[in-house]
Design an enzyme around this catalytic site. Structure first.
Site, PDB file in Angstrom:
ATOM      1  N   GLU A  43       0.809  -1.220   0.000  1.00  0.00           N
ATOM      2  CA  GLU A  43       0.000   0.000   0.000  1.00  0.00           C
ATOM      3  C   GLU A  43       0.839   1.266   0.000  1.00  0.00           C
ATOM      4  O   GLU A  43       1.992   1.265   0.450  1.00  0.00           O
ATOM      5  CB  GLU A  43      -0.927   0.000   1.216  1.00  0.00           C
ATOM      6  CG  GLU A  43      -0.171   0.041   2.537  1.00  0.00           C
ATOM      7  CD  GLU A  43      -1.114   0.236   3.709  1.00  0.00           C
ATOM      8  OE1 GLU A  43      -1.760  -0.731   4.103  1.00  0.00           O
ATOM      9  OE2 GLU A  43      -1.210   1.370   4.201  1.00  0.00           O
ATOM     10  N   HIS A  84     -12.948   0.714   0.119  1.00  0.00           N
ATOM     11  CA  HIS A  84     -13.532   0.996   1.439  1.00  0.00           C
ATOM     12  C   HIS A  84     -13.324   2.456   1.814  1.00  0.00           C
ATOM     13  O   HIS A  84     -12.522   3.157   1.212  1.00  0.00           O
ATOM     14  CB  HIS A  84     -12.939   0.075   2.519  1.00  0.00           C
ATOM     15  CG  HIS A  84     -11.473   0.273   2.794  1.00  0.00           C
ATOM     16  ND1 HIS A  84     -10.480  -0.367   2.078  1.00  0.00           N
ATOM     17  CD2 HIS A  84     -10.823   1.034   3.705  1.00  0.00           C
ATOM     18  CE1 HIS A  84      -9.298  -0.009   2.550  1.00  0.00           C
ATOM     19  NE2 HIS A  84      -9.467   0.843   3.540  1.00  0.00           N
TER      20      HIS A  84
HETATM   21  N1  CMX Z   1     -17.266  -3.334  -0.433  1.00  0.00           N
HETATM   22  C1  CMX Z   1     -18.578  -3.666  -0.547  1.00  0.00           C
HETATM   23  N2  CMX Z   1     -19.030  -4.966  -0.559  1.00  0.00           N
HETATM   24  C2  CMX Z   1     -18.088  -5.921  -0.447  1.00  0.00           C
HETATM   25  C3  CMX Z   1     -16.710  -5.633  -0.336  1.00  0.00           C
HETATM   26  C4  CMX Z   1     -16.310  -4.277  -0.349  1.00  0.00           C
HETATM   27  N3  CMX Z   1     -15.015  -3.932  -0.253  1.00  0.00           N
HETATM   28  N4  CMX Z   1     -16.019  -6.801  -0.253  1.00  0.00           N
HETATM   29  C5  CMX Z   1     -16.927  -7.786  -0.304  1.00  0.00           C
HETATM   30  N5  CMX Z   1     -18.171  -7.258  -0.441  1.00  0.00           N
HETATM   31  C6  CMX Z   1     -19.439  -7.980  -0.592  1.00  0.00           C
HETATM   32  C7  CMX Z   1     -19.347  -8.907  -1.790  1.00  0.00           C
HETATM   33  O1  CMX Z   1     -19.705  -8.243  -2.979  1.00  0.00           O
HETATM   34  C8  CMX Z   1     -20.310 -10.011  -1.431  1.00  0.00           C
HETATM   35  O2  CMX Z   1     -21.612  -9.610  -1.715  1.00  0.00           O
HETATM   36  P1  CMX Z   1     -22.654 -10.595  -2.483  1.00  0.00           P
HETATM   37  O3  CMX Z   1     -22.819 -11.753  -1.520  1.00  0.00           O
HETATM   38  O4  CMX Z   1     -23.880  -9.761  -2.636  1.00  0.00           O
HETATM   39  O5  CMX Z   1     -21.981 -10.981  -3.756  1.00  0.00           O
HETATM   40  C9  CMX Z   1     -20.168 -10.110   0.091  1.00  0.00           C
HETATM   41  O6  CMX Z   1     -19.621  -8.838   0.519  1.00  0.00           O
HETATM   42  C10 CMX Z   1     -19.212 -11.216   0.491  1.00  0.00           C
HETATM   43  O7  CMX Z   1     -18.020 -11.015  -0.244  1.00  0.00           O
HETATM   44  P2  CMX Z   1     -16.957 -12.120  -0.589  1.00  0.00           P
HETATM   45  O8  CMX Z   1     -16.324 -11.752  -1.889  1.00  0.00           O
HETATM   46  O9  CMX Z   1     -17.526 -13.501  -0.424  1.00  0.00           O
HETATM   47  O10 CMX Z   1     -15.841 -11.860   0.482  1.00  0.00           O
HETATM   48  P3  CMX Z   1     -15.732 -12.320   1.986  1.00  0.00           P
HETATM   49  O11 CMX Z   1     -17.060 -12.483   2.632  1.00  0.00           O
HETATM   50  O12 CMX Z   1     -14.750 -13.430   2.067  1.00  0.00           O
HETATM   51  O13 CMX Z   1     -15.024 -10.989   2.570  1.00  0.00           O
HETATM   52  C11 CMX Z   1     -15.112  -9.049   3.860  1.00  0.00           C
HETATM   53  C12 CMX Z   1     -15.692  -9.772   2.655  1.00  0.00           C
HETATM   54  C13 CMX Z   1     -15.700  -7.654   3.936  1.00  0.00           C
HETATM   55  C14 CMX Z   1     -15.438  -9.840   5.144  1.00  0.00           C
HETATM   56  C15 CMX Z   1     -13.563  -8.974   3.650  1.00  0.00           C
HETATM   57  O14 CMX Z   1     -13.284  -8.238   2.489  1.00  0.00           O
HETATM   58  C16 CMX Z   1     -12.814  -8.359   4.812  1.00  0.00           C
HETATM   59  O15 CMX Z   1     -12.540  -9.020   5.815  1.00  0.00           O
HETATM   60  N6  CMX Z   1     -12.441  -7.070   4.723  1.00  0.00           N
HETATM   61  C17 CMX Z   1     -11.727  -6.384   5.763  1.00  0.00           C
HETATM   62  C18 CMX Z   1     -10.229  -6.434   5.548  1.00  0.00           C
HETATM   63  C19 CMX Z   1      -9.773  -5.687   4.347  1.00  0.00           C
HETATM   64  O16 CMX Z   1     -10.555  -5.249   3.503  1.00  0.00           O
HETATM   65  N7  CMX Z   1      -8.409  -5.529   4.244  1.00  0.00           N
HETATM   66  C20 CMX Z   1      -7.789  -4.801   3.135  1.00  0.00           C
HETATM   67  C21 CMX Z   1      -7.571  -3.337   3.465  1.00  0.00           C
HETATM   68  C22 CMX Z   1      -6.524  -3.133   4.547  1.00  0.00           C
HETATM   69  C23 CMX Z   1      -6.462  -1.697   5.073  1.00  0.00           C
HETATM   70  O17 CMX Z   1      -7.369  -0.908   4.808  1.00  0.00           O
HETATM   71  O18 CMX Z   1      -5.460  -1.385   5.738  1.00  0.00           O
HETATM   72 CO    CO Z   2      -7.862   1.127   4.899  1.00  0.00          CO
END
Ligand code: CMX
Ligand code: CO
Length: 143
Positions: A43, A84
């Site tokens: 990043e 995000h």
């Molecule tokens: N924004 C909006 N919706 C999202 C999303 C996002 N960034 N990521 C996943 N989704 C949605 C998907 O579209 C999916 O929706 P549908 O079921 O309607 O298709 C649903 O959430 C599940 O998505 P998935 O692809 O099956 O992914 P997971 O459930 O395995 O993971 C999440 C989703 C949010 C739990 C995971 O992305 C997470 O743990 N995120 C937090 C950590 C992260 O993003 N780290 C990177 C950034 C680090 C930083 O900022 O420092």
């Molecule tokens: Co962040």
């Protein structure tokens, strides 16, 4: 209390190319860069402005380090774009507990380490109108 937009997280396939786009187009420079293996990202933080709470607002450009990471999975499905948003707070523990109490899923039991030694957690996008939302306490505030 949430007191600033800490950053907007933008997912990209090629971090160096994306950094160059933001530099050439807007004149934003890299303030800090790192690899966070736990989050599976390489990043760059581009500082946009200081904020009234003593913090700052950034763009966080994110390239996945592995396909099965949150950003890797998201990119495969959506392509590049806004991944995000992140709100800043002096107390991520108190704010995440309060938000959990309102029925929003908080993804981590304990905040984890984010950019520049910050403490971070995430709110599930399905409970936030489709917006993956991060809460951040910067290292300056919690050290
Ligand atoms: N924004 C909006 N919706 C999202 C999303 C996002 N960034 N990521 C996943 N989704 C949605 C998907 O579209 C999916 O929706 P549908 O079921 O309607 O298709 C649903 O959430 C599940 O998505 P998935 O692809 O099956 O992914 P997971 O459930 O395995 O993971 C999440 C989703 C949010 C739990 C995971 O992305 C997470 O743990 N995120 C937090 C950590 C992260 O993003 N780290 C990177 C950034 C680090 C930083 O900022 O420092
Ligand atoms: Co962040």
């Amino acid at each position: 209390m949430l007191t600033r937009i800490d950053h907007i997280g933008i997912a990209c396939f090629d971090l160096d190319k994306t950094v160059e786009f933001y530099r050439a187009t807007y004149g934003f420079e890299v303030f800090h860069s790192e690899v966070n293996e736990e989050q599976g990202v390489r990043e760059a933080m581009l500082k946009i402005n200081d904020t009234g709470d003593g913090g700052a607002s950034y763009l966080q450009l994110l390239e996945p380090t592995r396909e099965d990471s949150a950003v890797g999975k998201w990119l495969a499905k959506n392509g590049e774009g806004v991944h995000h948003i992140a709100f800043g707070t002096a107390d991520v523990d108190a704010d995440s507990a309060a938000i959990r109490g309102k029925g929003v899923r908080v993804l981590y039991d304990e905040p984890r380490i984010g950019s520049m030694g910050s403490r971070i957690t995430f709110l599930h996008p399905k409970d936030c109108g489709g917006v993956l939302t991060e809460l951040v306490t910067s290292a300056r505030t919690h050290e």
